[in-house]
Design a protein around this motif. Sequence first.
Motif, PDB file in Angstrom:
ATOM      1  N   TYR A  24      31.261   6.504  -1.930  1.00 58.04           N
ATOM      2  CA  TYR A  24      32.409   6.501  -2.847  1.00 58.04           C
ATOM      3  C   TYR A  24      33.707   6.939  -2.171  1.00 58.04           C
ATOM      4  O   TYR A  24      34.789   6.794  -2.739  1.00 58.04           O
ATOM      5  CB  TYR A  24      32.146   7.465  -4.017  1.00 58.04           C
ATOM      6  CG  TYR A  24      32.054   8.904  -3.557  1.00 58.04           C
ATOM      7  CD1 TYR A  24      33.192   9.686  -3.428  1.00 58.04           C
ATOM      8  CD2 TYR A  24      30.829   9.463  -3.190  1.00 58.04           C
ATOM      9  CE1 TYR A  24      33.122  10.991  -2.948  1.00 58.04           C
ATOM     10  CE2 TYR A  24      30.754  10.753  -2.724  1.00 58.04           C
ATOM     11  CZ  TYR A  24      31.893  11.515  -2.601  1.00 58.04           C
ATOM     12  OH  TYR A  24      31.821  12.785  -2.125  1.00 58.04           O
TER      13      TYR A  24
ATOM     14  N   PRO B 267      39.060   5.706  -3.771  1.00 58.34           N
ATOM     15  CA  PRO B 267      40.439   5.988  -4.181  1.00 58.34           C
ATOM     16  C   PRO B 267      41.486   5.188  -3.405  1.00 58.34           C
ATOM     17  O   PRO B 267      42.502   4.775  -3.985  1.00 58.34           O
ATOM     18  CB  PRO B 267      40.583   7.492  -3.927  1.00 58.34           C
ATOM     19  CG  PRO B 267      39.190   8.026  -4.048  1.00 58.34           C
ATOM     20  CD  PRO B 267      38.331   6.956  -3.450  1.00 58.34           C
ATOM     21  N   ASP B 268      41.262   4.955  -2.117  1.00 59.91           N
ATOM     22  CA  ASP B 268      42.210   4.166  -1.320  1.00 59.91           C
ATOM     23  C   ASP B 268      42.293   2.733  -1.842  1.00 59.91           C
ATOM     24  O   ASP B 268      43.385   2.149  -1.930  1.00 59.91           O
ATOM     25  CB  ASP B 268      41.789   4.151   0.149  1.00 59.91           C
ATOM     26  CG  ASP B 268      41.860   5.516   0.801  1.00 59.91           C
ATOM     27  OD1 ASP B 268      42.553   6.393   0.252  1.00 59.91           O
ATOM     28  OD2 ASP B 268      41.216   5.709   1.850  1.00 59.91           O
TER      29      ASP B 268
ATOM     30  N   GLN C 209      41.471   1.763  -4.899  1.00 63.96           N
ATOM     31  CA  GLN C 209      42.069   1.793  -6.233  1.00 63.96           C
ATOM     32  C   GLN C 209      43.591   1.863  -6.148  1.00 63.96           C
ATOM     33  O   GLN C 209      44.301   1.213  -6.933  1.00 63.96           O
ATOM     34  CB  GLN C 209      41.544   2.989  -7.025  1.00 63.96           C
ATOM     35  CG  GLN C 209      40.106   2.837  -7.505  1.00 63.96           C
ATOM     36  CD  GLN C 209      39.676   4.017  -8.344  1.00 63.96           C
ATOM     37  OE1 GLN C 209      39.497   5.128  -7.840  1.00 63.96           O
ATOM     38  NE2 GLN C 209      39.515   3.785  -9.635  1.00 63.96           N
ATOM     39  N   ALA C 210      44.083   2.656  -5.213  1.00 62.69           N
ATOM     40  CA  ALA C 210      45.540   2.782  -5.050  1.00 62.69           C
ATOM     41  C   ALA C 210      46.146   1.466  -4.586  1.00 62.69           C
ATOM     42  O   ALA C 210      47.242   1.089  -5.010  1.00 62.69           O
ATOM     43  CB  ALA C 210      45.858   3.898  -4.064  1.00 62.69           C
TER      44      ALA C 210
ATOM     45  N   ARG D 164      31.066  10.536  -9.993  1.00 61.98           N
ATOM     46  CA  ARG D 164      32.195  11.379 -10.375  1.00 61.98           C
ATOM     47  C   ARG D 164      31.927  12.855 -10.088  1.00 61.98           C
ATOM     48  O   ARG D 164      32.795  13.566  -9.579  1.00 61.98           O
ATOM     49  CB  ARG D 164      32.521  11.186 -11.857  1.00 61.98           C
ATOM     50  CG  ARG D 164      33.288   9.909 -12.138  1.00 61.98           C
ATOM     51  CD  ARG D 164      33.924   9.956 -13.520  1.00 61.98           C
ATOM     52  NE  ARG D 164      34.744   8.798 -13.757  1.00 61.98           N
ATOM     53  CZ  ARG D 164      35.974   8.649 -13.308  1.00 61.98           C
ATOM     54  NH1 ARG D 164      36.531   9.590 -12.571  1.00 61.98           N
ATOM     55  NH2 ARG D 164      36.671   7.552 -13.586  1.00 61.98           N
TER      56      ARG D 164
ATOM     57  N   VAL E 111      37.502  14.861  -4.194  1.00 62.60           N
ATOM     58  CA  VAL E 111      37.929  13.475  -4.053  1.00 62.60           C
ATOM     59  C   VAL E 111      38.313  12.978  -5.441  1.00 62.60           C
ATOM     60  O   VAL E 111      37.495  13.027  -6.370  1.00 62.60           O
ATOM     61  CB  VAL E 111      36.814  12.588  -3.462  1.00 62.60           C
ATOM     62  CG1 VAL E 111      37.244  11.130  -3.430  1.00 62.60           C
ATOM     63  CG2 VAL E 111      36.435  13.070  -2.072  1.00 62.60           C
ATOM     64  N   GLU E 112      39.537  12.537  -5.599  1.00 62.16           N
ATOM     65  CA  GLU E 112      40.039  12.128  -6.915  1.00 62.16           C
ATOM     66  C   GLU E 112      39.845  10.627  -7.122  1.00 62.16           C
ATOM     67  O   GLU E 112      40.521   9.810  -6.496  1.00 62.16           O
ATOM     68  CB  GLU E 112      41.515  12.497  -7.052  1.00 62.16           C
ATOM     69  CG  GLU E 112      41.759  14.007  -7.056  1.00 62.16           C
ATOM     70  CD  GLU E 112      43.204  14.353  -7.366  1.00 62.16           C
ATOM     71  OE1 GLU E 112      43.949  13.470  -7.837  1.00 62.16           O
ATOM     72  OE2 GLU E 112      43.576  15.522  -7.148  1.00 62.16           O
ATOM     73  N   ILE E 113      38.921  10.300  -8.000  1.00 67.46           N
ATOM     74  CA  ILE E 113      38.668   8.909  -8.347  1.00 67.46           C
ATOM     75  C   ILE E 113      39.504   8.565  -9.575  1.00 67.46           C
ATOM     76  O   ILE E 113      39.560   9.323 -10.543  1.00 67.46           O
ATOM     77  CB  ILE E 113      37.174   8.681  -8.622  1.00 67.46           C
ATOM     78  CG1 ILE E 113      36.384   8.846  -7.314  1.00 67.46           C
ATOM     79  CG2 ILE E 113      36.913   7.307  -9.229  1.00 67.46           C
ATOM     80  CD1 ILE E 113      34.893   8.743  -7.485  1.00 67.46           C
ATOM     81  N   GLY E 114      40.144   7.398  -9.529  1.00 71.55           N
ATOM     82  CA  GLY E 114      40.962   6.960 -10.640  1.00 71.55           C
ATOM     83  C   GLY E 114      40.111   6.414 -11.781  1.00 71.55           C
ATOM     84  O   GLY E 114      38.888   6.609 -11.811  1.00 71.55           O
TER      85      GLY E 114
END
Length: 243
Positions: free
Chosen positions: A82, A86-87, A89-90, A104, A112-115
């Motif tokens: 995972y 985030p990269d 998603q951004a 999650r 690690v911040e998942i959107g």
Amino acid sequence: MRRTTGYEPLNVPKPFGTDLWIVDGPHIRFYGLPFSTRMTIVRLPSGGLWVHSPIRADEALFAAVEALGPITHIVAPNAIHYAALPDWQARYPQAKAWVAPGVRARAASRRVEIGPAEELGLEACWEGVLQGHLVTGSKVLQEMVFFHAPSRCLVLTDFIENFDPAKLPWLMGKLVALAGIVRPDGRMPPDMRATFDKVALRGHVETMLSWQPERAVMSHGEPWQSGATARLRRAFARLLDQA
């Protein structure tokens, strides 16, 4: 000097079947050991791209993937794969993200911040050509496995590992050989397999066998170019014989 992975060229989409590509990435360190990385891309009938287990990407890789089509789905298939989500998603906020159960919680524990993302259920289907099945029965790790009908390809993450010891440092090569997770007929890592309820695991294997895959991609090691159904059956022969 960075050690080669044996799967060069890296960060380049390589055709592996009808509307399916693999992208090999550099080694990452997991418990101090070097693991090769790989993501899989499927072009859906709508033309959108489904990206499985995304790897760390640079501008060149993003551009190469975009040349195949618009990214519409990004999948983190288990709670180990995972970190790069985030990269992606951004980069592609319009894409729908999907995460397996446990992703999650593990990401949060490592800050690690998942959107925004939808958690995968027991079954999934994308545009009638790509099936997903959640492998349950372990308190340690749940992984969703996939079958792409047009290419007859099974898309796995850690469910099967198929390392080539010749492409690994000496110690890592010895360890994977001892575990039996080596080419040509890799299998589920023994430590992972030990966490599963046998009856539940057998049911999941039977589901995958019912798809009759011809080839298979896994995140670590050499893909199966042919004979995937027979290889999968051999990997779980003792378990299946207990039915």
